[in-house]
Motif scaffolding. Structure first.
Motif, mmCIF file in Angstrom:
data_model
loop_
_atom_site.group_PDB
_atom_site.id
_atom_site.type_symbol
_atom_site.label_atom_id
_atom_site.label_comp_id
_atom_site.label_asym_id
_atom_site.label_seq_id
_atom_site.Cartn_x
_atom_site.Cartn_y
_atom_site.Cartn_z
ATOM 1 N N VAL A 165 24.452 34.337 37.982
ATOM 2 C CA VAL A 165 24.911 34.947 36.731
ATOM 3 C C VAL A 165 26.397 35.256 36.859
ATOM 4 O O VAL A 165 26.819 35.916 37.815
ATOM 5 C CB VAL A 165 24.144 36.247 36.416
ATOM 6 N N THR A 166 27.181 34.757 35.908
ATOM 7 C CA THR A 166 28.601 35.087 35.877
ATOM 8 C C THR A 166 28.955 35.564 34.479
ATOM 9 O O THR A 166 28.085 35.722 33.626
ATOM 10 C CB THR A 166 29.464 33.886 36.309
ATOM 11 N N SER A 167 30.237 35.805 34.231
ATOM 12 C CA SER A 167 30.635 36.304 32.915
ATOM 13 C C SER A 167 32.075 35.939 32.633
ATOM 14 O O SER A 167 32.845 35.599 33.539
ATOM 15 C CB SER A 167 30.483 37.837 32.841
ATOM 16 N N VAL A 168 32.425 36.023 31.373
ATOM 17 C CA VAL A 168 33.834 36.056 31.015
ATOM 18 C C VAL A 168 34.387 37.400 31.491
ATOM 19 O O VAL A 168 33.630 38.319 31.805
ATOM 20 C CB VAL A 168 34.020 35.919 29.495
ATOM 21 N N THR A 169 35.711 37.512 31.562
ATOM 22 C CA THR A 169 36.318 38.804 31.876
ATOM 23 C C THR A 169 36.371 39.632 30.600
ATOM 24 O O THR A 169 36.818 39.158 29.557
ATOM 25 C CB THR A 169 37.732 38.623 32.451
ATOM 26 N N ARG A 170 35.902 40.875 30.682
ATOM 27 C CA ARG A 170 35.862 41.751 29.513
ATOM 28 C C ARG A 170 36.690 43.000 29.779
ATOM 29 O O ARG A 170 36.174 44.095 29.988
ATOM 30 C CB ARG A 170 34.408 42.103 29.166
ATOM 31 N N ASP A 171 38.017 42.838 29.770
ATOM 32 C CA ASP A 171 38.907 43.982 29.965
ATOM 33 C C ASP A 171 38.841 44.962 28.808
ATOM 34 O O ASP A 171 39.371 46.078 28.905
ATOM 35 C CB ASP A 171 40.349 43.506 30.151
ATOM 36 N N ASP A 172 38.191 44.556 27.704
ATOM 37 C CA ASP A 172 38.069 45.440 26.538
ATOM 38 C C ASP A 172 36.980 46.494 26.723
ATOM 39 O O ASP A 172 36.923 47.462 25.957
ATOM 40 C CB ASP A 172 37.764 44.617 25.286
ATOM 41 N N LEU A 173 36.118 46.334 27.714
ATOM 42 C CA LEU A 173 35.004 47.259 27.941
ATOM 43 C C LEU A 173 35.380 48.292 29.003
ATOM 44 O O LEU A 173 36.071 47.977 29.975
ATOM 45 C CB LEU A 173 33.759 46.495 28.386
ATOM 46 N N ASP A 174 34.898 49.515 28.825
ATOM 47 C CA ASP A 174 35.249 50.596 29.750
ATOM 48 C C ASP A 174 34.883 50.270 31.195
ATOM 49 O O ASP A 174 35.628 50.610 32.122
ATOM 50 C CB ASP A 174 34.561 51.901 29.323
ATOM 51 N N ASP A 175 33.732 49.622 31.392
ATOM 52 C CA ASP A 175 33.298 49.304 32.756
ATOM 53 C C ASP A 175 33.431 47.817 33.055
ATOM 54 O O ASP A 175 32.902 47.337 34.061
ATOM 55 C CB ASP A 175 31.857 49.766 33.002
ATOM 56 N N GLY A 176 34.142 47.090 32.186
ATOM 57 C CA GLY A 176 34.323 45.657 32.404
ATOM 58 C C GLY A 176 33.061 44.842 32.267
ATOM 59 O O GLY A 176 33.046 43.649 32.582
ATOM 60 N N GLY A 177 31.978 45.465 31.806
ATOM 61 C CA GLY A 177 30.699 44.776 31.671
ATOM 62 C C GLY A 177 29.784 44.950 32.864
ATOM 63 O O GLY A 177 28.744 44.296 32.967
ATOM 64 N N PRO A 187 34.007 39.284 37.626
ATOM 65 C CA PRO A 187 35.464 39.433 37.503
ATOM 66 C C PRO A 187 35.934 40.604 38.362
ATOM 67 O O PRO A 187 35.128 41.240 39.052
ATOM 68 C CB PRO A 187 35.656 39.703 36.008
ATOM 69 N N ASP A 188 37.230 40.930 38.285
ATOM 70 C CA ASP A 188 37.738 41.978 39.172
ATOM 71 C C ASP A 188 37.542 43.397 38.637
ATOM 72 O O ASP A 188 37.855 44.378 39.322
ATOM 73 C CB ASP A 188 39.214 41.748 39.507
ATOM 74 N N PHE A 189 37.023 43.546 37.406
ATOM 75 C CA PHE A 189 36.804 44.872 36.799
ATOM 76 C C PHE A 189 38.059 45.732 36.847
ATOM 77 O O PHE A 189 37.983 46.967 36.908
ATOM 78 C CB PHE A 189 35.646 45.608 37.483
ATOM 79 N N GLN A 190 39.221 45.090 36.850
ATOM 80 C CA GLN A 190 40.520 45.778 36.917
ATOM 81 C C GLN A 190 40.604 46.744 38.098
ATOM 82 O O GLN A 190 41.288 47.771 38.043
ATOM 83 C CB GLN A 190 40.821 46.497 35.599
ATOM 84 N N GLY A 191 39.873 46.409 39.161
ATOM 85 C CA GLY A 191 39.937 47.213 40.374
ATOM 86 C C GLY A 191 39.034 48.430 40.395
ATOM 87 O O GLY A 191 39.126 49.245 41.320
ATOM 88 N N SER A 192 38.131 48.569 39.428
ATOM 89 C CA SER A 192 37.279 49.757 39.352
ATOM 90 C C SER A 192 36.207 49.750 40.441
ATOM 91 O O SER A 192 35.335 48.881 40.460
ATOM 92 C CB SER A 192 36.608 49.839 37.982
ATOM 93 N N ARG A 193 36.253 50.744 41.319
ATOM 94 C CA ARG A 193 35.211 50.888 42.341
ATOM 95 C C ARG A 193 33.881 51.254 41.704
ATOM 96 O O ARG A 193 32.819 50.765 42.116
ATOM 97 C CB ARG A 193 35.619 51.951 43.367
ATOM 98 N N ASN A 194 33.900 52.116 40.680
ATOM 99 C CA ASN A 194 32.661 52.518 40.021
ATOM 100 C C ASN A 194 31.939 51.324 39.415
ATOM 101 O O ASN A 194 30.705 51.233 39.476
ATOM 102 C CB ASN A 194 32.946 53.563 38.944
ATOM 103 N N ARG A 209 44.342 42.945 44.569
ATOM 104 C CA ARG A 209 43.214 43.610 43.911
ATOM 105 C C ARG A 209 41.923 42.856 44.162
ATOM 106 O O ARG A 209 40.866 43.466 44.416
ATOM 107 C CB ARG A 209 43.489 43.721 42.407
ATOM 108 N N SER A 210 41.993 41.521 44.127
ATOM 109 C CA SER A 210 40.794 40.734 44.410
ATOM 110 C C SER A 210 40.366 40.864 45.867
ATOM 111 O O SER A 210 39.176 40.956 46.171
ATOM 112 C CB SER A 210 41.031 39.267 44.045
ATOM 113 N N LEU A 211 41.340 40.891 46.776
ATOM 114 C CA LEU A 211 41.004 41.101 48.188
ATOM 115 C C LEU A 211 40.345 42.459 48.396
ATOM 116 O O LEU A 211 39.364 42.583 49.149
ATOM 117 C CB LEU A 211 42.252 40.993 49.053
ATOM 118 N N GLU A 212 40.845 43.480 47.714
ATOM 119 C CA GLU A 212 40.270 44.816 47.865
ATOM 120 C C GLU A 212 38.845 44.865 47.336
ATOM 121 O O GLU A 212 37.978 45.530 47.915
ATOM 122 C CB GLU A 212 41.141 45.851 47.149
#
Length: 290
Positions: free
Chosen positions: A106-118, A143-150, A185-188
């Motif tokens: 399962v993969t996804s498009v990147t959803r930077d518009d969502l609070d949790d990135g999906g 995706p990278d979820f903009q670096g969100s650990r949560n 960010r991707s490495l992290e």
């Protein structure tokens, strides 16, 4: 700086092959269409879609077919996505059950518009698959979820078998190939996987043929391995349309064999490398070590 010599007269012989077709391919394509689902196979114009569909395999693309980013290698449309479909996880699981899948990607498009990135939508899809298919094994390509650990913790808490996040290319080419992404960010993200869920292997993938040097390829492989990532795919970049980045070099199969041996020597447990290798190509076999 050593690079492979580019071939400028069309695709080389090793990239030419007969496309499988037939009733099995049409059956899978029909199931996906009737379920109003998306696959990365179709949206990204993957060269393996005929083979995979014919083998009752597909990589489900969730959260729509419009990405909030515009990576210059990817055939998925960029723009403003619509709202999430809360019924999508159930429909993905239903389609996977009808296809009699035991290993689901399962993969996804990147959803930077969502609070949790999906991330919660990924978790819901994993839960639906686990509920509908007894003993299913699930790989998520996130995706990278903009670096969100949560957000990453949300996906890992759903207990997929594999957590995949692609590096795609070398550091120097990020601004050209992935202008809205960040190499470190991707490495992290990859480094956080074994720290949060040591029982879930991390996986990543890179493309060759975009103008990277051999030294840069060695560096990205080493950088990914230092995160604790255990699995790696290495494939050939192919230009989806005239609007995308051109292929700088077609890498011969023997060079992919050499890169596979290099990655194994660096400590990766499993490596798939070849002109047609993609991050989810034969993913189940790779996970099982077949």
């Amino acid at each position: 700086m050593k690079t492979s010599h580019p071939i400028r007269t069309g695709k080389p012989p090793w990239l030419r092959r007969k496309l499988p077709s037939g009733p099995d391919y049409e059956k899978i394509r029909s199931m996906i269409d009737k379920g109003q689902l998306h696959t990365v196979c179709q949206e990204a114009n993957c060269p393996n879609q005929f083979e995979c569909f014919s083998a009752h395999t597909a990589t489900f693309l969730i959260m729509g077919a419009t990405c909030t980013r515009n990576c210059r290698f990817c055939n998925i449309d960029g723009g403003r996505p619509g709202p999430l479909d809360p019924d999508e996880p159930r429909r993905v699981a239903g389609a996977a059950a009808r296809m009699e899948l035991r290993y689901v990607v399962v993969t996804s498009v990147t959803r930077d518009d969502l609070d949790d990135g999906g991330a919660s939508h990924f978790a819901a899809t994993i839960a639906a698959l686990q509920e509908q298919i007894e003993g299913v094994q699930i790989e998520v390509l996130i995706p990278d979820f903009q670096g969100s650990r949560n957000a990453l913790e949300t996906v890992l808490a759903a207990r997929p078998e594999v957590l995949n996040h692609n590096m795609e290319t070398v550091r120097r080419l990020y601004d050209t190939v992935r202008p809205q992404a960040d190499y470190d960010r991707s490495l992290e993200l990859l480094a956080r996987v074994p720290r949060i869920a040591p029982h879930i292997p991390a996986k990543s993938g890179i493309m060759l043929g975009l103008g990277e040097t051999e030294a840069e390829v060695r560096q990205v492989i080493r950088d990914v391995r230092r995160t604790g990532c255990r699995m790696l795919t290495i494939g050939q970049y192919l230009q989806p349309t005239a609007e995308h980045l051109p292929v700088v070099a077609f890498i011969p199969p023997e060079d992919f064999d050499r890169w596979r041996q290099f990655a194994l020597a660096e400590g990766f447990a499993k490596v798939a490398a070849g002109p047609f290798v993609r991050s989810s190509y034969h993913a189940g076999s790779m996970f099982r070590g077949e």
